[in-house]
Design a protein around this motif. Structure first.
Motif: not given
Length: 115
Positions: A81-107
């Motif tokens: 959230c701090v890096r991408c300034k976004c948290v997807p709605p709901g408790t699961y899924g919808n990650r694409e709503v926050c864009g590539k920043c959120y979906t492409d971050m990996i461990t």
């Protein structure tokens, strides 16, 4: 001389149209997400740093409320959230709503970081 001037003007106009076209297509592709999010939650490519404040703590608590390991989920969600300034709605899924920043971050283990 007049012919050169017209061709230069035409070339300049064509270049301006090509420069603006990706922005229009990007805006149209994100139009379906705007119904679910407020302006402070919508990530728009390079403009994400210009967005208003997002309450990461509260949004991540909601996001991780049903997770089997809520403390770990909340910590990872907070980082995303701090890096991408976004948290997807709901408790699961919808990650694409926050864009590539959120979906492409990996461990370090090449697994998705953001819940």
């Amino acid at each position: 001389m007049e012919k050169k001037r017209k061709s230069l003007l035409l070339l300049l106009l064509l270049a301006a149209m090509l420069f603006c076209m990706p922005n229009v297509s990007y805006a149209v592709s994100n139009a379906n997400f705007q119904g679910h999010l407020t302006n402070s939650e919508l990530v728009k490519g390079p403009n994400r740093r210009l967005l208003s404040f997002v309450d990461c703590g509260a949004k991540c608590r909601v996001r991780c409320s049903l997770h089997s390991r809520p403390k770990i989920c909340t910590r990872a969600c907070g980082t995303c959230c701090v890096r991408c300034k976004c948290v997807p709605p709901g408790t699961y899924g919808n990650r694409e709503v926050c864009g590539k920043c959120y979906t492409d971050m990996i461990t370090h283990g090449n697994k998705p970081k953001c819940p």
